[in-house]
Design a protein around this motif. Structure first.
Motif, mmCIF file in Angstrom:
data_model
loop_
_atom_site.group_PDB
_atom_site.id
_atom_site.type_symbol
_atom_site.label_atom_id
_atom_site.label_comp_id
_atom_site.label_asym_id
_atom_site.label_seq_id
_atom_site.Cartn_x
_atom_site.Cartn_y
_atom_site.Cartn_z
ATOM 1 N N UNK A 163 0.829 -1.213 0.000
ATOM 2 C CA UNK A 163 0.000 0.000 0.000
ATOM 3 C C UNK A 163 0.859 1.257 0.000
ATOM 4 N N UNK A 164 0.447 2.219 -0.812
ATOM 5 C CA UNK A 164 1.065 3.542 -0.842
ATOM 6 C C UNK A 164 -0.013 4.588 -0.618
ATOM 7 N N UNK A 165 0.243 5.516 0.281
ATOM 8 C CA UNK A 165 -0.649 6.649 0.522
ATOM 9 C C UNK A 165 -0.105 7.833 -0.260
ATOM 10 N N UNK A 166 -0.820 8.246 -1.310
ATOM 11 C CA UNK A 166 -0.279 9.277 -2.187
ATOM 12 C C UNK A 166 -1.383 9.915 -3.028
ATOM 13 N N UNK A 167 -1.051 11.075 -3.585
ATOM 14 C CA UNK A 167 -1.899 11.699 -4.600
ATOM 15 C C UNK A 167 -1.114 11.880 -5.904
ATOM 16 N N UNK A 168 0.024 11.216 -5.987
ATOM 17 C CA UNK A 168 0.843 11.268 -7.193
ATOM 18 C C UNK A 168 0.069 10.686 -8.372
ATOM 19 N N UNK A 169 -0.029 11.454 -9.440
ATOM 20 C CA UNK A 169 -0.872 11.088 -10.579
ATOM 21 C C UNK A 169 -0.488 9.751 -11.187
ATOM 22 N N UNK A 170 0.795 9.550 -11.428
ATOM 23 C CA UNK A 170 1.239 8.306 -12.070
ATOM 24 C C UNK A 170 0.915 7.097 -11.205
ATOM 25 N N UNK A 171 1.128 7.237 -9.895
ATOM 26 C CA UNK A 171 0.826 6.136 -8.988
ATOM 27 C C UNK A 171 -0.665 5.850 -8.946
ATOM 28 N N UNK A 172 -1.465 6.908 -8.889
ATOM 29 C CA UNK A 172 -2.920 6.750 -8.836
ATOM 30 C C UNK A 172 -3.434 6.035 -10.082
ATOM 31 N N UNK A 173 -2.900 6.393 -11.229
ATOM 32 C CA UNK A 173 -3.380 5.812 -12.483
ATOM 33 C C UNK A 173 -2.891 4.387 -12.703
ATOM 34 N N UNK A 174 -1.687 4.072 -12.241
ATOM 35 C CA UNK A 174 -1.058 2.810 -12.621
ATOM 36 C C UNK A 174 -1.134 1.707 -11.586
ATOM 37 N N UNK A 175 -1.553 2.014 -10.356
ATOM 38 C CA UNK A 175 -1.640 0.987 -9.321
ATOM 39 C C UNK A 175 -2.651 -0.086 -9.708
ATOM 40 N N UNK A 176 -2.456 -1.273 -9.184
ATOM 41 C CA UNK A 176 -3.415 -2.348 -9.437
ATOM 42 C C UNK A 176 -4.798 -1.992 -8.896
ATOM 43 N N UNK A 177 -4.821 -1.318 -7.741
ATOM 44 C CA UNK A 177 -6.093 -0.912 -7.154
ATOM 45 C C UNK A 177 -5.983 0.464 -6.538
ATOM 46 N N UNK A 178 -7.070 1.211 -6.561
ATOM 47 C CA UNK A 178 -7.146 2.539 -5.940
ATOM 48 C C UNK A 178 -8.261 2.528 -4.918
ATOM 49 N N UNK A 179 -7.967 2.987 -3.696
ATOM 50 C CA UNK A 179 -8.979 3.103 -2.649
ATOM 51 C C UNK A 179 -9.260 4.587 -2.412
ATOM 52 N N UNK A 180 -10.541 4.946 -2.443
ATOM 53 C CA UNK A 180 -10.973 6.321 -2.180
ATOM 54 C C UNK A 180 -11.698 6.333 -0.841
ATOM 55 N N UNK A 181 -11.015 6.739 0.243
ATOM 56 C CA UNK A 181 -11.681 6.795 1.546
ATOM 57 C C UNK A 181 -12.496 8.078 1.665
ATOM 58 N N UNK A 182 -13.175 8.246 2.771
ATOM 59 C CA UNK A 182 -13.910 9.488 2.961
ATOM 60 C C UNK A 182 -14.679 9.507 4.260
ATOM 61 N N UNK A 183 -14.522 10.562 5.017
ATOM 62 C CA UNK A 183 -15.325 10.796 6.207
ATOM 63 C C UNK A 183 -15.744 12.258 6.209
ATOM 64 N N UNK A 184 -16.864 12.556 6.904
ATOM 65 C CA UNK A 184 -17.316 13.928 6.984
ATOM 66 C C UNK A 184 -18.429 14.229 6.007
#
Length: 213
Positions: free
Chosen positions: A31-52
């Motif tokens: 797992x990587x915690x990031x907003x880096x565009x290349x990582x976000x686009x190329x990872x096997x999976x993307x998790x979008x959390x959210x509270x509030x």
């Protein structure tokens, strides 16, 4: 190389991120915690959390161009998992205190307040009703999951009249009224509850998602 699927947790300022990171790591992902565009686009999976609040989450996502990157992943059949408000923003809009805010519009529907006669926030463990062919809930019949929310999508209006389409798999729960607890729709899945706070059942659900990457 670890051999583990690489998963990015989208870092856009939402709370509760680190518990999601730790849970995904325990479930078998790198797992990587990031907003880096290349990582976000190329990872096997993307998790979008959210509270509030719905509107605040959408505003924070727009600040990092999140809607664009989430949309590109879904268009390219790259898996995305939304959690809690990260689930809610996948729908058309949210209405809090009478004020509407646009969501990502991946699914039709409106996030509205749970009924006045229900205890809100809906906080604690609750059962869910997944479809028989669910991938997320495989091996999780009759399990309970942990919810913390006062708003939810309370109807499903997806047009399933096109026979060639694989209809989304919708999981329901009940608190004062029926509401959508999870959706599985091709590369896009989302849960209203917090799998990272749902003990062994939540861990198995995350494993199911990771194994599908």
């Amino acid at each position: 190389m670890s051999g583990k699927p690489d998963v990015v947790v989208l870092d856009y300022g939402s709370g509760n991120i680190h518990s999601a990171v730790r849970a995904l790591e325990r479930a078998g992902a790198q797992v990587t915690l990031t907003k880096d565009t290349e990582s976000v686009l190329n990872a096997s999976g993307l998790v979008v959390p959210g509270v509030g609040a719905f509107a605040a989450v959408m505003s924070a996502l727009r600040e990092i161009d999140g809607p664009r990157w989430i949309g590109r992943r879904i268009a390219g059949s790259r898996p995305v998992l939304g959690i809690c408000v990260g689930h809610q923003v996948m729908f058309d809009r949210g209405v809090e205190h009478g004020i509407p805010a646009e969501g990502l519009g991946e699914w039709p529907g409106e996030v509205t307040a749970l009924p006045e006669d229900a205890v809100v926030p809906h906080m604690g463990w609750n059962t869910v009703r997944p479809p028989e062919d669910s991938v997320l809930f495989e091996g999780l019949k009759d399990e309970r999951f942990y919810f913390v929310h006062s708003y939810a999508v309370q109807s499903w209006d997806f047009d399933q009249s096109i026979e060639s389409m694989n209809p989304p798999k919708v999981t329901w729960s009940h608190h004062g009224t029926d509401f959508i607890a999870a959706v599985e729709n091709g590369p896009l899945s989302a849960t209203q509850f917090h799998p990272e706070k749902s003990g062994d059942a939540g861990m198995q659900l995350l494993r199911n998602w990771i194994l599908s990457l």
